[in-house]
Design a protein around this motif. Structure first.
Motif, mmCIF file in Angstrom:
data_model
loop_
_atom_site.group_PDB
_atom_site.id
_atom_site.type_symbol
_atom_site.label_atom_id
_atom_site.label_comp_id
_atom_site.label_asym_id
_atom_site.label_seq_id
_atom_site.Cartn_x
_atom_site.Cartn_y
_atom_site.Cartn_z
ATOM 1 N N GLU A 251 63.355 101.910 43.676
ATOM 2 C CA GLU A 251 63.030 102.548 44.951
ATOM 3 C C GLU A 251 63.955 102.040 46.061
ATOM 4 N N ARG A 252 64.216 100.719 46.066
ATOM 5 C CA ARG A 252 65.073 100.134 47.098
ATOM 6 C C ARG A 252 66.510 100.653 46.964
ATOM 7 N N PHE A 253 66.982 100.769 45.723
ATOM 8 C CA PHE A 253 68.344 101.260 45.517
ATOM 9 C C PHE A 253 68.471 102.717 45.981
ATOM 10 N N GLU A 254 67.477 103.541 45.634
ATOM 11 C CA GLU A 254 67.518 104.941 46.043
ATOM 12 C C GLU A 254 67.490 105.066 47.567
ATOM 13 N N ARG A 255 66.702 104.200 48.205
ATOM 14 C CA ARG A 255 66.654 104.226 49.671
ATOM 15 C C ARG A 255 67.990 103.775 50.265
ATOM 16 N N GLU A 256 68.628 102.776 49.656
ATOM 17 C CA GLU A 256 69.905 102.290 50.156
ATOM 18 C C GLU A 256 70.963 103.381 50.072
ATOM 19 N N VAL A 257 70.998 104.125 48.982
ATOM 20 C CA VAL A 257 71.957 105.227 48.831
ATOM 21 C C VAL A 257 71.691 106.312 49.877
ATOM 22 N N ILE B 99 82.302 97.290 59.912
ATOM 23 C CA ILE B 99 82.497 95.924 59.416
ATOM 24 C C ILE B 99 81.183 95.359 58.882
ATOM 25 N N ALA B 100 80.070 95.602 59.592
ATOM 26 C CA ALA B 100 78.763 95.103 59.146
ATOM 27 C C ALA B 100 78.376 95.703 57.798
ATOM 28 N N ILE B 101 78.613 96.992 57.625
ATOM 29 C CA ILE B 101 78.277 97.647 56.350
ATOM 30 C C ILE B 101 79.170 97.124 55.238
ATOM 31 N N GLU B 102 80.460 96.944 55.540
ATOM 32 C CA GLU B 102 81.394 96.439 54.534
ATOM 33 C C GLU B 102 81.004 95.045 54.057
ATOM 34 N N GLN B 103 80.656 94.164 54.986
ATOM 35 C CA GLN B 103 80.431 92.762 54.633
ATOM 36 C C GLN B 103 78.997 92.463 54.205
ATOM 37 N N LEU B 104 78.007 93.131 54.807
ATOM 38 C CA LEU B 104 76.605 92.769 54.570
ATOM 39 C C LEU B 104 75.861 93.767 53.694
ATOM 40 N N GLY B 105 76.369 94.974 53.581
ATOM 41 C CA GLY B 105 75.666 95.981 52.802
ATOM 42 C C GLY B 105 74.724 96.786 53.678
ATOM 43 N N MET C 176 71.484 97.704 53.331
ATOM 44 C CA MET C 176 70.107 97.270 53.562
ATOM 45 C C MET C 176 70.049 96.149 54.589
ATOM 46 N N ALA C 177 71.053 95.247 54.584
ATOM 47 C CA ALA C 177 71.073 94.172 55.568
ATOM 48 C C ALA C 177 71.414 94.713 56.952
ATOM 49 N N TYR C 178 72.208 95.778 57.004
ATOM 50 C CA TYR C 178 72.623 96.363 58.291
ATOM 51 C C TYR C 178 71.511 97.193 58.918
ATOM 52 N N GLU C 179 70.757 97.914 58.103
ATOM 53 C CA GLU C 179 69.814 98.915 58.590
ATOM 54 C C GLU C 179 68.787 98.305 59.548
ATOM 55 N N GLY C 180 68.673 98.917 60.710
ATOM 56 C CA GLY C 180 67.639 98.533 61.664
ATOM 57 C C GLY C 180 67.903 97.257 62.431
ATOM 58 N N GLN C 181 69.075 96.670 62.276
ATOM 59 C CA GLN C 181 69.373 95.398 62.938
ATOM 60 C C GLN C 181 70.207 95.625 64.203
ATOM 61 N N GLN C 182 69.947 94.795 65.201
ATOM 62 C CA GLN C 182 70.784 94.784 66.393
ATOM 63 C C GLN C 182 72.056 93.975 66.115
ATOM 64 N N TRP C 183 73.127 94.301 66.863
ATOM 65 C CA TRP C 183 74.393 93.618 66.618
ATOM 66 C C TRP C 183 74.280 92.111 66.810
ATOM 67 N N MET C 184 73.500 91.654 67.783
ATOM 68 C CA MET C 184 73.373 90.220 68.044
ATOM 69 C C MET C 184 72.783 89.487 66.841
ATOM 70 N N ALA C 185 71.902 90.156 66.097
ATOM 71 C CA ALA C 185 71.313 89.528 64.909
ATOM 72 C C ALA C 185 72.296 89.481 63.748
#
Length: 729
Positions: free
Chosen positions: A276-282, A330-336, A338-347
C-alpha cells in the motif's frame, strides 16, 4: 529493589544515528524509540546495516554520529549471530554459565545461610548476649528472604532446567565445557543465559539460526510472555508473525540513503502495508512530477515573455519559482517521495547535502525530466521449469531403515539384516511403505540429528539403506540443493563456477543468467570462497535453475537468504510443475508449499497428508509442551493484534441480530474512533519530526520528553484501535 518501567515509557532511544566503515556510510540519520514491553522485528536485505544498528543500540559499538539513551536502571542484553567469543571462561560448564545468570540471587542466598549459622550460634549463647543480635539477624533475614522470593530464588533450578530443555540441551550436555561446544551450541547457550537474566531490553540477532522447529516453538512461547521489550532481527517470517507487533524495515531507496520505516502489526500485516505504501508513493510521485513539469512550462512562458519586456518584479517572481522548484527536486532526489511529502522546507533542509543554489531553466528542465519513478528494490528473477514430465511415482520406499552402516572388526561392513535392529548402532529411524507421487510437495521435518539429511542422501543413492529398498522412478530427474553448498568449487570465480556446470554457455549468456540472481559487474569475478552465506545460496539457486529437473530436493534452501530472496524462491517453487522434497526449519515456506508432512520422531517416519498448519494443530493436541500455530490461516494468539497501516484488521465474530438504532449508534461510534485514530497518527508523525529536529540539535532532555510523549500517544492509539476492532461486525 529492582527498577521497573511503566509500559508506555521509552526504555531505549536512538537519535540521529549514523555509522560508517572508513569513508563509506552504512546508514545515517536514523532515529528509533523502543517503548517498554514492545515487540519489534527488524528486517531488511543482507548488508543493509541491521546488525550494525543492533550493535549500536546494545552499546557494543559507538555510532559515528548521534546517540543512544537507556532508561535509568534498565538493562540491555544482546545475542549476536555467532557467539563463539561471547563466553569469557571456556572451562565453565553449560550449567555453570546458566547459574551465573542468577549470581545476584546466589549472593542473597549465601548471606541467608550465613545468618542461619549465626542464629544457631546465638541460640547457644547467654540470653543477655543474644537478644540484640537475634533481633538484628531476624530483621535482616526477613528482608533478604522477601527479596529472594521476589526474584524467584526458589525457582532458579526449575527455570534453568526448563530453558535448557526448551533450547535442546539434554541433561547429558549440562556438564560439558563451553569450550567443547560447537558454534551453534554456544549461540544457543548464550540465548538461554540471556533469557534467564531477564533484561529490560532483549536484542536478538537471528536467534532461530541454530534451532530446530521444536526449539523455535518453545522460544515463541517464552517471548509471548516476556515482561520487557525485545528487538529481533530475523529472516524467519513465520517466527515474526508469531511474536512481534511492530516491524522496522531497513532499506535503501534507489535515490537515497538507508531508511528505517515502521509498520504496525506482524510480518503478514507488514506485507500488505508495504505494498500500500509503495503504491501511494508512486501515485504521489506521478502527481508531483506532473506538477513540476507544468511549473516548468509556466516558467518557460514567463521567460519568453520577459525577453521583450523590462520587468524587474517579474524577473524576481520567476527566480523565486526556480528557487522553489530547485529545492523540491533536490529533496525528492535525495530523500525520496515519502520523506518529502507534506514536509516544510525548514524540516528538510538539514537533511539535504550539497548546494541548493537555484538552477537556470535548462538545468531545471533536465533534472525534472530526469526524476526516476519509485521502483521496488532489485529482486532475483527465478524460474524453475522441468525438461520432462517424469514418472507418476517419484519415490518409493519399502520397510526401509535409515542410518550409517557399522564397520566390522575386519574392516568390512555389516548390514542391518545380519543383526537385530536394536544392535544397529548406526540406525537413525525406520519407515514402512512410503510413496511420493508426481507434483506432490513434501516437507521432511524432525529434530536436529534425527536423520533428515541422511534420508536425502540415501534416497539419492549416495549411501545405501541399512535395510529395505528406496528408489526413484525411472524417468525422474532430481536436482539437489545442499545446505552446506559443498557442491560449489571454492577455488573458482562466480562466473567460472556456473560455466563449470554448463560449459556450453558463452560469456554473454553467463552474465545475463547470473544478473537474474543479482550477480553483476565485479561480483562475477568474486571467488566462491569469498562469498557470504547468502551469496553462495544465490549462486547455488542459479545453478539449480538450469538443471531442468522434475524433482527438486532442497536441504534448508532459505538459510542465509534475506526475506526478499525467500519470497522470490517461494514464488518460484509454488509455480514449479514437478515434485519437491523440502528439508527445512522455515515453517512459513513449509506452510505455503507442502502438501504432505513427513515427520521423524522417536525413531520412526510418519506421514501426515495436509498443510503444516493442520499438522501443527493436530500435533499440539498430542503434546502440549510444544507451541504451535493455531490454524493454517494464521490466527493470532494471546490477544496479539494484526494491524494494517492506518486501520486494524477486523476480526469477524459470530453474527447477532441488532436493532437499526443500535446499528446506527455503533456506526457513529466507529466513525468517531476513526477520526480519533487519524488525529493520533498525525500527532505521532509530528512528534517524530520534532524528535528528529531535537536530535540534530543534540538537546537530549527534549528528546527524552518527546520520546515519552510519543510512547504515551502510541499507547493511546493502540487502545483506540483495540476498541475500534471491538465494534466490528
Amino acid at each position: 529493589m529492582v527498577y521497573r518501567l511503566q509500559k508506555e515509557m521509552a526504555v531505549l532511544t536512538g537519535t540521529n544515528l549514523s555509522q560508517g566503515l572508513g569513508s563509506v556510510d552504512v546508514f545515517e540519520g536514523i532515529s528509533v524509540s523502543v517503548p517498554n514491553e514492545s515487540r519489534i522485528g527488524l528486517i531488511g536485505a543482507n548488508g543493509v546495516g541491521k546488525t550494525t544498528l543492533l550493535r549500536i543500540l546494545a552499546g557494543v559499538d559507538t555510532p559515528k554520529y548521534g546517540g543512544v539513551h537507556l532508561a535509568d536502571g534498565a538493562r540491555v542484553a544482546y545475542l549476536r549471530q555467532e557467539a563463539v567469543e561471547a563466553f569469557v571462561d571456556q572451562d565453565h560448564t553449560v550449567l555453570d554459565e546458566m547459574r551465573a545468570a542468577f549470581e545476584h540471587v546466589h549472593v542473597i542466598e549465601r548471606r541467608m545461610r550465613e545468618i542461619e549459622r549465626e542464629m544457631e550460634k546465638d541460640q547457644r549463647s547467654e540470653r543477655s548476649e543474644r537478644s540484640d543480635r537475634s533481633d538484628d539477624h531476624l530483621d535482616e533475614y526477613g528482608h533478604l528472604q522477601e527479596e529472594f522470593m521476589r526474584l524467584g530464588g526458589y525457582e532458579t533450578d526449575t527455570r534453568i532446567e526448563r530453558t535448557l530443555d526448551g533450547l535442546g540441551f539434554g541433561r547429558e550436555m549440562w556438564p560439558m565445557k563451553i569450550g567443547h561446544l560447537s558454534g551453534g551450541q554456544k549461540t544457543r547457550a548464550l540465548l538461554a543465559k540471556l533469557l534467564l537474566e531477564q533484561p529490560d531490553v532483549l536484542i536478538l540477532d537471528e536467534p532461530t539460526n541454530h534451532l530446530d522447529i521444536e526449539a523455535i516453538e518453545w522460544l515463541e512461547g517464552t517471548l509471548k510472555t516476556w515482561r520487557g521489550a525485545f528487538i529481533i532481527s530475523s529472516h524467519d517470517r513465520y517466527f515474526l508473525d508469531r511474536v512481534v507487533d511492530t516491524i522496522w524495515e531497513m532499506h535503501r531507496p534507489t535515490n537515497g540513503n538507508v531508511r528505517l520505516d515502521v509498520y504496525r502489526g506482524n510480518y503478514t500485516a507488514y506485507l500488505r502495508q508495504r505494498q500500500e505504501r509503495f503504491e501511494r508513493e508512486v501515485f504521489l510521485f506521478d502527481q508531483k512530477k506532473d506538477a513540476l513539469v507544468h511549473e516548468l512550462e509556466v516558467i518557460k512562458r514567463d521567460l519568453d515573455f520577459l525577453k521583450g519586456a523590462n520587468g524587474d518584479k517579474s524577473v524576481t517572481w520567476v527566480k523565486g519559482k526556480l528557487k522553489r522548484l530547485t529545492r523540491d527536486v533536490i529533496a525528492i532526489e535525495q530523500l525520496g517521495m515519502m520523506a518529502y511529502e507534506g514536509q516544510q522546507w525548514m524540516a528538510l533542509a538539514d537533511q539535504i547535502e550539497g548546494s541548493t543554489r537555484p538552477w537556470g531553466y535548462e538545468e531545471a528542465e533536465r533534472r525534472v525530466r530526469g526524476l526516476r519513478r519509485p521502483s521496488p528494490p532489485p529482486r532475483i528473477n527465478m524460474m524453475l521449469k522441468p525438461q520432462n514430465r517424469g514418472s507418476e511415482q517419484v519415490v518409493k520406499a519399502e520397510r526401509v531403515k535409515i542410518g550409517y552402516m557399522s564397520k566390522t572388526e575386519d574392516g568390512g561392513r555389516k548390514t542391518a539384516e545380519s543383526r537385530p535392529p536394536s544392535s544397529v548402532s548406526g540406525l537413525l529411524f525406520e519407515c514402512r511403505d512410503l510413496v511420493l507421487s508426481r507434483t506432490n510437495r513434501v516437507a521432511l521435518i524432525g529434530p536436529n540429528g534425527a536423520g533428515k539429511t541422511t534420508f536425502v542422501k540415501t534416497m539419492l543413492g549416495a549411501i545405501p539403506p541399512l535395510a529395505g529398498e528406496i528408489e526413484l522412478g525411472p524417468s525422474v530427474k532430481p536436482a539437489y540443493f545442499a545446505q552446506a553448498h559443498d557442491e560449489l568449487d571454492v577455488t573458482l570465480r562466480v562466473r567460472e563456477e556456473l560455466q563449470r556446470h554448463w560449459p556450453s554457455m558463452n560469456e554473454e549468456q553467463t552474465r545475463k543468467h547470473l544478473a537474474q540472481f543479482l550477480f553483476r559487474n565485479d561480483e562475477l569475478d568474486k571467488y566462491v570462497s569469498g562469498l557470504s552465506g547468502g551469496e553462495k545460496a544465490r549462486l547455488a539457486l542459479a545453478i539449480l535453475a538450469l538443471r531442468g529437473a522434475n524433482f527438486l530436493v532442497l536441504d534448508e534452501p532459505t538459510n542465509h537468504l534475506d526475506i526478499q530472496a525467500q519470497e522470490v524462491l517461494q514464488d518460484a517453487l509454488e509455480s514449479f510443475d514437478g515434485s519437491i522434497l523440502l528439508v527445512s526449519h522455515d515453517r512459513y515456506l513449509i506452510d505455503k508449499l507442502a502438501t504432505e508432512i513427513w515427520e521423524i520422531r522417536n525413531g520412526k517416519l510418519e506421514v501426515f497428508r495436509g498443510k503444516y498448519g493442520d499438522f501443527a494443530q493436530k500435533d499440539d493436541m498430542k503434546d502440549d509442551r510444544r507451541w504451535t500455530m493455531d490454524d493454517k490461516k494464521g490466527k493470532l494468539n494471546d490477544g496479539q493484534k494484526e494491524m494494517e497501516y492506518g486501520k486494524p484488521k477486523i476480526v469477524h465474530r459470530p453474527s447477532s441480530i441488532v436493532s437499526k438504532n443500535a446499528q446506527q449508534q455503533r456506526e457513529k461510534a466507529r466513525a468517531e474512533m476513526e477520526l480519533r485514530i487519524a488525529m493520533l497518527e498525525q500527532k505521532l508523525e509530528k512528534l517524530a519530526e520534532q524528535m528528529q529536529a531535537a536530535a540534530q540539535k543534540n538537546t537530549q532532555d527534549k528528546v527524552r520528553t518527546l520520546s515519552a510523549e510519543y510512547a504515551i500517544t502510541q499507547k493511546e492509539l493502540d487502545v483506540v484501535m483495540e476498541k475500534w476492532m471491538g465494534t466490528g461486525d
